[in-house]
Design an enzyme around this catalytic site. Structure first.
Site, short mmCIF file in Angstrom:
data_model
loop_
_atom_site.label_atom_id
_atom_site.label_comp_id
_atom_site.label_asym_id
_atom_site.label_seq_id
_atom_site.Cartn_x
_atom_site.Cartn_y
_atom_site.Cartn_z
N ASP A 252 -3.86 -1.41 -9.05
CA ASP A 252 -4.81 -0.68 -9.88
C ASP A 252 -5.23 -1.59 -11.04
O ASP A 252 -4.71 -2.70 -11.18
CB ASP A 252 -4.23 0.66 -10.35
CG ASP A 252 -2.97 0.48 -11.18
OD1 ASP A 252 -2.60 -0.68 -11.48
OD2 ASP A 252 -2.35 1.49 -11.53
N HIS B 18 13.84 10.07 3.08
CA HIS B 18 13.34 11.27 3.77
C HIS B 18 11.94 11.66 3.30
O HIS B 18 11.06 11.94 4.12
CB HIS B 18 14.29 12.46 3.56
CG HIS B 18 13.66 13.77 3.94
ND1 HIS B 18 13.66 14.25 5.24
CD2 HIS B 18 12.93 14.65 3.22
CE1 HIS B 18 12.97 15.38 5.28
NE2 HIS B 18 12.52 15.64 4.07
ZN LIG Z 1 14.48 13.67 7.11
#
Ligand SMILES: [Zn+2]
Length: 382
Positions: free
Chosen positions: A93, A361
């Site tokens: 940026d 995750h």
């Molecule tokens: Zn996961």
């Protein structure tokens, strides 16, 4: 059509498009989400893990890298790709967003930087005159958040820094206004951004970098349309929508409806700083190709996991003895190997593995979401 961006398919049901951006460091399949490597690192993960998750490109923050370690050091060490050992495409940026939002954000207590729309406030913040940032036609003078030292960022300097860093896609220097700024002020800032855009195009020399212009105009229809028209007719390689996206998420979608019809079909469109799963869906349907946001990684470090059922805060007492993984049917490393109870334990004990597994995750979740959207566009289902 330019070789930089190719549209492979357009949805018949919405304005969504499937595309491909080609850079010197590889391709980006769009619509794409770019995780934010603020300080040349996705906090807690290695580049190998980012690749394992499936991301092809990252966004780094010029403001932070300019202040520390400094673009000259990074250039001497072979440029950003080599410095951080990331061989894929990188966007930097312009530094403008941090300069201005650290200024007004700290003073108004607002900013996209915290993922906050003013609607979420219990008490409306008071509008005060910015003190931390001094803005004039030349650029912005600001104090470093690290040591208080004074710096000036101008369109010329922002491009020079970004050329030294060596990202594949760089952004024009713009003035990002507060969602609480008046229309009069926002218009002044927009015009300044337009003049700065011309300077950025002139200053940029590196042929292996693509430059995106930034549309400003705050929450006002006439300003947004004017800015979209102005920036669209300039020879930028792509366009980004920046600045305050209104007071609520509905405002954000309205702004996209004003701005996107004014943008050329053949250039990629980047919605800066937005990345909630539901926002990605809606903005892609309106024709956005690129996103970047700290949201999935920041949430992860606070123990909040993204799931198909919404956000899951692992510190909730109901997970204390929970043997289940974070999300059924998630094939990420975290969900394949660990229970909610164990993850809660890690966060309660402040073990470093907790934020690592959560970041893995959450990024896996966002990447699967983007993959599915691209597949659905390809199959005419989006
Ligand atoms: Zn996961």
């Amino acid at each position: 059509m330019s070789s930089f961006f190719k549209i492979l398919k357009k949805s018949k049901k919405s304005k969504a498009r499937l595309g491909l951006i080609k850079t010197a460091h590889g391709q980006i399949a769009t619509p794409a989400f770019l995780p934010v490597a603020t300080q040349a690192t996705i906090k807690t993960l290695t580049p190998a893990e980012i690749k394992e998750i499936g991301f092809s490109a990252l966004l780094c923050n010029t403001y932070h890298l300019y202040l520390r370690p400094g673009e000259k050091i990074i250039q001497k060490l072979g440029g950003l790709h080599q410095f951080m050992n990331w061989s894929g495409p990188i966007i930097t940026d312009s530094g403008g967003f941090q300069v201005f939002s650290l200024g007004f954000g700290l003073e108004h207590g607002v900013g996209k930087i915290a993922g906050i729309f003013p609607e979420n406030f219990k008490k409306p913040p008071k509008l005060v005159k910015p003190k931390l940032v001094k803005i004039d036609e030349q650029g912005a003078e600001f104090s470093s958040h690290l040591d208080g030292s004074k710096h000036q960022l101008t369109p010329q300097k922002s491009i020079q820094i970004q050329q030294a860093l060596g990202a594949d896609i760089i952004l024009a220097f713009d003035e990002c206004t507060s969602p609480l700024a008046t229309k009069q002020y926002t218009q002044r800032a927009m015009k300044r951004t337009h003049r700065w855009a011309e300077i950025c195009l002139k200053v940029k020399k590196r042929k292996d970098q693509s430059l995106f212009g930034i549309i400003q105009g705050g929450q006002w229809k006439d300003l947004r349309i004017k800015s979209a028209q102005f920036i669209s007719q300039m020879p930028f390689d792509g366009l980004a929508i920046g600045g305050s996206l209104g007071k609520t998420k509905k405002d954000m979608l309205k702004i996209l409806d004003w701005v996107i019809p004014e943008m050329p079909e053949e250039k990629p469109r980047h919605l800066l700083g937005i990345g909630y799963p539901e926002d990605l869906n809606k903005a892609i349907k309106k024709g956005i190709d690129l996103f970047d946001c700290v949201y999935p990684t920041r949430l992860a470090r606070h123990g909040t996991f993204l799931t198909n059922q919404g956000e899951l805060n692992i510190l909730n007492s109901s997970y204390r003895r929970d043997k289940k993984p974070i999300m059924k049917n998630c094939s990420c490393y975290t969900c394949r190997h660990f229970s909610r109870a164990y993850l809660q334990h890690l966060f309660k004990a402040k073990e470093m593995l907790g934020p690592r597994l959560a970041t893995f995750h959450n990024l896996w979740f966002i990447n699967r979401l983007m993959k599915k959207i691209r597949k659905d566009i390809r199959n005419g289902k989006f």
